[in-house]
Design a protein around this motif. Structure first.
Motif, PDB file in Angstrom:
ATOM      1  N   ALA A  18      -5.441  -3.070  -6.389  1.00  0.00           N
ATOM      2  CA  ALA A  18      -6.883  -2.856  -6.568  1.00  0.00           C
ATOM      3  C   ALA A  18      -7.675  -3.378  -5.374  1.00  0.00           C
ATOM      4  CB  ALA A  18      -7.360  -3.524  -7.848  1.00  0.00           C
ATOM      5  N   GLU A  19      -7.276  -4.538  -4.871  1.00  0.00           N
ATOM      6  CA  GLU A  19      -7.988  -5.166  -3.749  1.00  0.00           C
ATOM      7  C   GLU A  19      -7.406  -4.779  -2.389  1.00  0.00           C
ATOM      8  OE1 GLU A  19     -10.806  -6.936  -4.044  1.00  0.00           O
ATOM      9  OE2 GLU A  19     -10.718  -6.530  -6.195  1.00  0.00           O
ATOM     10  N   GLN A  20      -6.223  -4.139  -2.412  1.00  0.00           N
ATOM     11  CA  GLN A  20      -5.525  -3.747  -1.175  1.00  0.00           C
ATOM     12  C   GLN A  20      -5.289  -4.949  -0.254  1.00  0.00           C
ATOM     13  OE1 GLN A  20      -4.329  -0.365  -0.217  1.00  0.00           O
ATOM     14  NE2 GLN A  20      -4.394  -0.554  -2.439  1.00  0.00           N
ATOM     15  N   GLY A  62       0.798  -1.216   0.000  1.00  0.00           N
ATOM     16  CA  GLY A  62       0.000   0.000   0.000  1.00  0.00           C
ATOM     17  C   GLY A  62       0.831   1.267   0.000  1.00  0.00           C
ATOM     18  N   TRP A  63       0.108   2.396   0.024  1.00  0.00           N
ATOM     19  CA  TRP A  63       0.738   3.713  -0.131  1.00  0.00           C
ATOM     20  C   TRP A  63       1.589   4.145   1.057  1.00  0.00           C
ATOM     21  CZ3 TRP A  63       1.410   5.413  -4.701  1.00  0.00           C
ATOM     22  CH2 TRP A  63       0.507   5.114  -5.707  1.00  0.00           C
ATOM     23  N   ASP A  64       1.469   3.493   2.170  1.00  0.00           N
ATOM     24  CA  ASP A  64       2.309   3.810   3.333  1.00  0.00           C
ATOM     25  C   ASP A  64       3.359   2.726   3.563  1.00  0.00           C
ATOM     26  OD1 ASP A  64       0.957   6.271   4.088  1.00  0.00           O
ATOM     27  OD2 ASP A  64      -0.728   4.984   4.631  1.00  0.00           O
ATOM     28  N   GLY A  65       3.619   1.904   2.562  1.00  0.00           N
ATOM     29  CA  GLY A  65       4.428   0.711   2.756  1.00  0.00           C
ATOM     30  C   GLY A  65       5.819   0.707   2.181  1.00  0.00           C
ATOM     31  N   LEU A  66       6.448   1.866   1.995  1.00  0.00           N
ATOM     32  CA  LEU A  66       7.795   1.880   1.421  1.00  0.00           C
ATOM     33  C   LEU A  66       8.757   1.039   2.259  1.00  0.00           C
ATOM     34  CD1 LEU A  66       9.637   4.610  -0.404  1.00  0.00           C
ATOM     35  CD2 LEU A  66      10.782   3.624   1.554  1.00  0.00           C
ATOM     36  N   ASP A  67       8.872   1.318   3.539  1.00  0.00           N
ATOM     37  CA  ASP A  67       9.807   0.569   4.392  1.00  0.00           C
ATOM     38  C   ASP A  67       9.424  -0.901   4.496  1.00  0.00           C
ATOM     39  OD1 ASP A  67      11.396   2.811   4.862  1.00  0.00           O
ATOM     40  OD2 ASP A  67      10.384   3.313   6.733  1.00  0.00           O
TER      41      ASP A  67
END
Length: 193
Positions: free
Chosen positions: A105-107, A72-77
């Motif tokens: 799409a389904e997260q 997801g969008w907060d998952g870089l690390d």
């Protein structure tokens, strides 16, 4: 539309792919690991694809994009940790590795993929060069590119689905740059306009 020879981004990526191809050849390894880091839109994926197409080692190369792994969008690390634990550490020890695709799409988590330790691997993605991953990369690349060009390319590539997340992703990238100094960990720094 300009030809490829008139496109400064394409020309920079071609030059970089040639240099990295030479770096890989110089290793004389059967299963080299290439890590490509840089901020969003810098040209990491395009560079990795060019290198994979001209892979200088016998056998196929495994190309893995962290965009397929980030949760997801907060998952870089978290994506980098997943690559370290599932791909890089097993590969470095000669064990079969695995990574699980993130379904944007389904997260949610999706299917698993195997990583053959007998083959070379290219892993590319923002946040990738850290002190822990650098120890496991034979060739470590930082792709440097100014924000206006990067943002234009990233939004052209991913369109309106990315636009609302640009700032939050850029903040994670900035924390990575300040914490890990990926350019200093790189064996090669390439500039893309």
């Amino acid at each position: 539309m300009p030809s490829r020879s008139d496109d400064p981004v394409a020309a920079a990526l071609e030059r970089a792919a040639t240099l990295i191809e030479h770096d890989v050849r110089a290793l004389a390894a059967a299963n080299p690991v290439v890590l490509i880091d840089g901020r969003s839109g810098a040209g990491k994926s395009s560079l990795a694809a060019r290198l994979a197409a001209r892979w200088p080692v016998e056998g196929r190369v495994q190309l893995i994009a962290l965009d397929s792994i980030y949760p997801g969008w907060d998952g870089l690390d978290a994506g980098v940790d997943r690559a370290l634990d599932g791909i890089l550490r097993p590969h470095g020890r000669g064990y079969l590795g695995t990574w699980q695709r993130w379904d944007w799409a389904e997260q949610t988590e999706a299917e698993n993929h195997a990583v053959d330790p007998s083959l070379g691997v290219i892993v590319e993605g923002s946040g990738l060069l850290t002190p822990a991953t650098a120890r496991l990369g034979d060739v470590r690349v930082w792709v440097e590119s100014a924000e206006p060009g990067r943002k234009a390319r990233a939004l052209a590539r991913d369109g309106e689905t990315y636009r609302p997340h640009w700032d939050r992703w850029a903040e994670q990238e900035q924390r990575h740059v300040e914490r890990d100094d990926p350019q200093a960990l790189a064996t090669r720094v390439v500039e893309v306009p």
